[in-house]
Write a protein that holds these residues in place. Structure first.
Motif, PDB file in Angstrom:
ATOM      1  N   GLU A  52      43.994  60.637  32.335  1.00  0.00           N
ATOM      2  CA  GLU A  52      43.235  59.237  32.280  1.00  0.00           C
ATOM      3  C   GLU A  52      43.717  58.026  32.060  1.00  0.00           C
ATOM      4  N   LYS A  53      43.639  56.922  33.141  1.00  0.00           N
ATOM      5  CA  LYS A  53      44.425  55.703  32.914  1.00  0.00           C
ATOM      6  C   LYS A  53      43.331  54.726  32.741  1.00  0.00           C
ATOM      7  N   ARG A  54      43.525  53.628  32.174  1.00  0.00           N
ATOM      8  CA  ARG A  54      43.027  52.391  32.241  1.00  0.00           C
ATOM      9  C   ARG A  54      43.642  51.488  32.767  1.00  0.00           C
ATOM     10  N   SER A  55      42.858  50.638  33.935  1.00  0.00           N
ATOM     11  CA  SER A  55      43.545  49.608  34.523  1.00  0.00           C
ATOM     12  C   SER A  55      42.700  48.427  34.641  1.00  0.00           C
ATOM     13  N   TYR A  56      43.346  47.215  34.482  1.00  0.00           N
ATOM     14  CA  TYR A  56      42.914  45.929  34.567  1.00  0.00           C
ATOM     15  C   TYR A  56      43.605  44.950  35.167  1.00  0.00           C
ATOM     16  N   VAL A  57      42.752  44.285  36.224  1.00  0.00           N
ATOM     17  CA  VAL A  57      43.404  43.415  37.069  1.00  0.00           C
ATOM     18  C   VAL A  57      42.904  42.033  37.017  1.00  0.00           C
ATOM     19  N   ASN A  58      43.738  40.976  36.222  1.00  0.00           N
ATOM     20  CA  ASN A  58      43.302  39.768  36.076  1.00  0.00           C
ATOM     21  C   ASN A  58      43.962  38.667  36.929  1.00  0.00           C
ATOM     22  N   LYS A  59      43.129  37.659  37.366  1.00  0.00           N
ATOM     23  CA  LYS A  59      43.540  36.652  38.234  1.00  0.00           C
ATOM     24  C   LYS A  59      44.029  35.341  37.508  1.00  0.00           C
ATOM     25  N   TYR A  60      44.626  34.683  38.410  1.00  0.00           N
ATOM     26  CA  TYR A  60      45.173  33.289  37.840  1.00  0.00           C
ATOM     27  C   TYR A  60      44.287  32.540  36.963  1.00  0.00           C
ATOM     28  N   ASP A  61      43.260  32.148  37.371  1.00  0.00           N
ATOM     29  CA  ASP A  61      42.095  31.293  36.828  1.00  0.00           C
ATOM     30  C   ASP A  61      41.726  31.914  35.298  1.00  0.00           C
ATOM     31  N   CYS A  62      41.878  33.164  35.126  1.00  0.00           N
ATOM     32  CA  CYS A  62      41.323  33.999  33.973  1.00  0.00           C
ATOM     33  C   CYS A  62      42.258  34.037  32.949  1.00  0.00           C
ATOM     34  N   LEU A  63      43.750  33.834  33.146  1.00  0.00           N
ATOM     35  CA  LEU A  63      45.050  34.060  32.418  1.00  0.00           C
ATOM     36  C   LEU A  63      44.817  33.300  31.283  1.00  0.00           C
ATOM     37  N   PRO A  64      44.667  31.909  31.430  1.00  0.00           N
ATOM     38  CA  PRO A  64      44.846  31.069  29.779  1.00  0.00           C
ATOM     39  C   PRO A  64      43.749  31.601  29.088  1.00  0.00           C
ATOM     40  N   ASN A  65      42.724  31.895  29.250  1.00  0.00           N
ATOM     41  CA  ASN A  65      41.686  32.345  28.174  1.00  0.00           C
ATOM     42  C   ASN A  65      41.948  33.708  27.814  1.00  0.00           C
ATOM     43  N   LEU A  66      42.519  34.609  28.587  1.00  0.00           N
ATOM     44  CA  LEU A  66      43.181  35.915  28.568  1.00  0.00           C
ATOM     45  C   LEU A  66      44.275  35.867  27.117  1.00  0.00           C
ATOM     46  N   PHE A  67      45.088  34.923  27.447  1.00  0.00           N
ATOM     47  CA  PHE A  67      46.185  34.591  26.399  1.00  0.00           C
ATOM     48  C   PHE A  67      45.623  34.253  24.874  1.00  0.00           C
ATOM     49  N   LYS A  68      44.579  33.355  25.191  1.00  0.00           N
ATOM     50  CA  LYS A  68      44.222  32.553  24.093  1.00  0.00           C
ATOM     51  C   LYS A  68      43.312  33.786  23.113  1.00  0.00           C
ATOM     52  N   THR A  69      42.560  34.496  23.725  1.00  0.00           N
ATOM     53  CA  THR A  69      41.907  35.535  23.283  1.00  0.00           C
ATOM     54  C   THR A  69      42.742  36.528  22.368  1.00  0.00           C
ATOM     55  N   ASN A  70      43.976  37.025  23.233  1.00  0.00           N
ATOM     56  CA  ASN A  70      44.762  37.871  22.465  1.00  0.00           C
ATOM     57  C   ASN A  70      45.509  37.350  21.359  1.00  0.00           C
TER      58      ASN A  70
END
Length: 196
Positions: A52-70
């Motif tokens: 089993e693998k878990r994969s996530y695909v995130n696009k340009y517009d969502c990246l700033p919030n992704l970094f912020k949350t991390n």
């Protein structure tokens, strides 16, 4: 191109280390603009078990919030180490970096998590990232000495809570949410924003 692509990746992680410690969203928007092509996607794959693998695909517009949350949820520092990366010039003025032996370490207040796997990065002609793909084959968690001693002495150290693939629950949830938002934005673009 020898070394140029690797240098860009190391610069990317160096800029992460020099981030805005107030974790302002505007900083992350500028960071993404500096390092990513406007059509960029980030693919992260984690091995949960042999089957089993878990994969996530995130696009340009969502990246700033992704970094912020991390970084909102305990991340202090991220580093990368690449062993014998290979660099290629593609036919369409793009560049490709492949590294089969990549380690990405994530430091928290009380522990360090190291994901080991394969990195694939496609750059545009300006050496901005178009595709960032990391496939983690395994991860190790190391509790810092001070936190371990406090825990053993019954000090009640509140260790960072990670899930089975070495991510905080908040970051994993944000990865999933951002993926859904990215798919919704794509659908809206394809339909021209019309209601069906």
């Amino acid at each position: 191109i020898t070394g140029r692509l690797s240098s860009r990746i190391y610069k990317y992680y160096s800029d992460l280390a020099d981030r805005d410690w107030q974790n302002n969203l505007d900083f992350w928007i500028r960071f993404v603009r500096r390092h990513f092509n406007p059509g960029a996607i980030m693919r992260l794959e984690y091995l949960k078990s042999k089957e089993e693998k878990r994969s996530y695909v995130n696009k340009y517009d969502c990246l700033p919030n992704l970094f912020k949350t991390n970084y909102e949820h305990g991340v202090k520092l991220e580093k990368i180490n690449m062993v014998c990366p290979k660099e290629y010039l593609l036919d369409d003025d793009q560049y490709f970096l492949e590294c089969m032996d990549t380690s990405i370490s994530t430091e928290y207040e009380d522990m360090v998590v190291i994901h080991k796997g394969t990195l694939y990065v496609v750059f545009d002609k300006d050496l901005k990232i178009k595709i960032f793909e990391f496939q983690s084959k395994k991860h190790d968690e190391f509790i810092k000495r001070e936190s371990f001693i406090e825990e053993m002495q019954g000090g009640g150290a509140n260790l960072t809570q990670l899930n089975d693939i070495g991510l905080t629950a908040e970051f994993a949830r944000c990865l999933l949410t951002s993926e859904v938002i990215g798919d919704t934005l794509t659908l809206a673009n394809l339909t021209g924003g019309r209601r069906q």
